[in-house]
Design a protein around this motif. Structure first.
Motif, short mmCIF file in Angstrom:
data_model
loop_
_atom_site.label_atom_id
_atom_site.label_comp_id
_atom_site.label_asym_id
_atom_site.label_seq_id
_atom_site.Cartn_x
_atom_site.Cartn_y
_atom_site.Cartn_z
N ARG A 63 0.86 -1.18 0.00
CA ARG A 63 0.00 0.00 0.00
C ARG A 63 0.89 1.23 0.00
NH1 ARG A 63 -3.97 -2.69 -1.63
NH2 ARG A 63 -5.21 -3.86 -0.14
N ALA A 64 0.40 2.31 -0.58
CA ALA A 64 1.16 3.57 -0.59
C ALA A 64 0.19 4.72 -0.36
CB ALA A 64 1.90 3.76 -1.90
N VAL A 65 0.65 5.71 0.36
CA VAL A 65 -0.16 6.89 0.66
C VAL A 65 0.78 8.09 0.74
CG1 VAL A 65 -0.02 6.52 3.15
CG2 VAL A 65 -1.93 7.81 2.22
N ILE A 66 0.28 9.25 0.38
CA ILE A 66 1.06 10.49 0.47
C ILE A 66 0.63 11.22 1.73
CG2 ILE A 66 1.60 12.69 -0.62
CD1 ILE A 66 1.17 11.27 -3.31
N LEU A 67 1.62 11.64 2.53
CA LEU A 67 1.35 12.25 3.82
C LEU A 67 2.21 13.48 4.06
CD1 LEU A 67 1.43 8.92 5.83
CD2 LEU A 67 -0.62 10.23 5.26
N ALA A 68 1.70 14.36 4.88
CA ALA A 68 2.47 15.53 5.32
C ALA A 68 3.43 15.09 6.43
CB ALA A 68 1.52 16.60 5.84
N TYR A 69 4.60 15.74 6.46
CA TYR A 69 5.59 15.40 7.48
C TYR A 69 6.48 16.60 7.76
CZ TYR A 69 9.58 15.24 4.26
OH TYR A 69 10.58 15.59 3.38
N PHE A 70 7.19 16.51 8.88
CA PHE A 70 8.31 17.40 9.13
C PHE A 70 9.43 16.57 9.72
CE2 PHE A 70 6.06 17.91 13.22
CZ PHE A 70 7.10 17.79 14.14
N GLU A 71 10.62 17.15 9.75
CA GLU A 71 11.79 16.44 10.24
C GLU A 71 12.09 16.85 11.68
OE1 GLU A 71 14.45 17.78 7.18
OE2 GLU A 71 14.10 15.98 5.97
N GLY A 73 15.30 16.02 13.71
CA GLY A 73 16.59 15.33 13.63
C GLY A 73 16.54 14.34 12.49
N PRO A 74 16.94 13.09 12.71
CA PRO A 74 16.91 12.10 11.63
C PRO A 74 15.52 11.49 11.42
CG PRO A 74 17.79 11.10 13.61
CD PRO A 74 17.58 12.57 13.92
N ASN A 75 14.57 11.81 12.30
CA ASN A 75 13.24 11.22 12.24
C ASN A 75 12.27 12.06 11.40
OD1 ASN A 75 14.21 9.28 14.04
ND2 ASN A 75 13.50 10.43 15.81
N LEU A 76 11.27 11.38 10.88
CA LEU A 76 10.17 12.02 10.16
C LEU A 76 8.93 11.92 11.04
CD1 LEU A 76 10.88 10.29 6.73
CD2 LEU A 76 11.77 12.48 7.55
N VAL A 77 8.17 13.00 11.11
CA VAL A 77 7.02 13.05 12.03
C VAL A 77 5.73 13.26 11.24
CG1 VAL A 77 6.04 14.21 14.04
CG2 VAL A 77 8.53 14.01 13.82
N LEU A 78 4.74 12.40 11.52
CA LEU A 78 3.44 12.41 10.84
C LEU A 78 2.33 12.51 11.88
CD1 LEU A 78 4.02 9.12 8.81
CD2 LEU A 78 4.69 11.40 8.09
N LEU A 79 1.15 12.90 11.43
CA LEU A 79 -0.05 12.82 12.27
C LEU A 79 -0.95 11.73 11.69
CD1 LEU A 79 -1.03 16.56 12.88
CD2 LEU A 79 0.18 14.99 14.42
N ALA A 80 -1.38 10.81 12.54
CA ALA A 80 -2.26 9.72 12.10
C ALA A 80 -3.71 10.18 12.18
CB ALA A 80 -2.03 8.46 12.93
N PRO A 151 -2.78 10.19 17.05
CA PRO A 151 -1.41 9.73 17.25
C PRO A 151 -0.40 10.59 16.49
CG PRO A 151 -2.85 7.89 16.76
CD PRO A 151 -3.63 9.14 16.48
N VAL A 152 0.70 10.89 17.15
CA VAL A 152 1.85 11.51 16.51
C VAL A 152 2.81 10.36 16.21
CG1 VAL A 152 3.76 13.14 16.75
CG2 VAL A 152 1.51 13.68 17.74
N VAL A 153 3.08 10.16 14.92
CA VAL A 153 3.87 9.01 14.49
C VAL A 153 5.29 9.45 14.16
CG1 VAL A 153 4.01 7.16 12.78
CG2 VAL A 153 1.77 7.96 13.57
N VAL A 154 6.24 8.71 14.69
CA VAL A 154 7.65 8.97 14.44
C VAL A 154 8.17 7.85 13.55
CG1 VAL A 154 9.94 9.25 15.47
CG2 VAL A 154 7.91 10.14 16.66
N LEU A 155 8.76 8.22 12.41
CA LEU A 155 9.42 7.25 11.54
C LEU A 155 10.91 7.39 11.76
CD1 LEU A 155 7.43 7.79 8.20
CD2 LEU A 155 6.96 6.15 10.04
N GLU A 156 11.50 6.38 12.37
CA GLU A 156 12.94 6.40 12.67
C GLU A 156 13.68 5.66 11.55
OE1 GLU A 156 12.70 4.37 16.45
OE2 GLU A 156 12.90 6.28 17.50
#
Length: 159
Positions: A63-71, A73-80, A151-156
């Motif tokens: 599955r693929a989805v386009i989402l807003a994010y900000f950085e 540090g090295p992590n990407l942050v999303l809102l679920a 949820p605030v999602v962190v992509l490490e």
């Protein structure tokens, strides 16, 4: 629910059909351009756009989805959030089941592992999202549309 999310009356959202059509068009633009259009890096006052690749929790299909994010540090942050609708977005349910994923950013791909921010980290990242909205007040108003905490999602980076 955190008091920071539900202190103001909710703003009006566009009709659900419009939100769904907009995101379908955005995904199509990204797909047909090979990611040259539709993805962006965050900059002051403006979040970036990434494409998140997950595995469906029930189907096992990509599955693929386009989402807003900000950085952060090295992590990407999303809102679920699901267009600020009440049910959790499918991508978050997929990541909750299988946290390993891949993201497409402008000019690069990354392997990541997802987790939900908790406690002080969550509050800090939630407040930072206010920098990418018109205001923290607006962000809190949209969050008030949901019966559950967003949820605030962190992509490490996956090493």
């Amino acid at each position: 629910m955190g008091s920071t999310e539900h202190d103001h009356s909710p703003p009006r959202l566009p009709p659900r059909w419009f939100v769904r059509a907009f995101w379908a068009g955005h995904r199509l633009l990204c797909r047909v351009s090979g990611g040259r259009a539709g993805l962006s890096r965050p900059r002051p006052g403006k979040y970036g756009m990434l494409r998140l690749h997950t595995v469906g929790r029930r189907t096992g299909k990509p599955r693929a989805v386009i989402l807003a994010y900000f950085e952060d540090g090295p992590n990407l942050v999303l809102l679920a959030m699901n267009g600020w609708g009440d049910p959790p977005p499918a991508w978050w349910l997929n990541l909750s089941d299988r946290p390993e994923a891949r993201v497409d950013l402008v000019g690069e791909q990354r392997s990541v592992r997802a987790r939900e921010a908790q406690g002080e980290e969550r509050e800090r990242l939630w407040a930072r999202w206010g920098d990418y909205s018109k205001s923290t007040e607006e962000l809190n108003g949209f969050a008030a549309l949901r019966s559950r905490r967003t949820p605030v999602v962190v992509l490490e980076p996956k090493t």
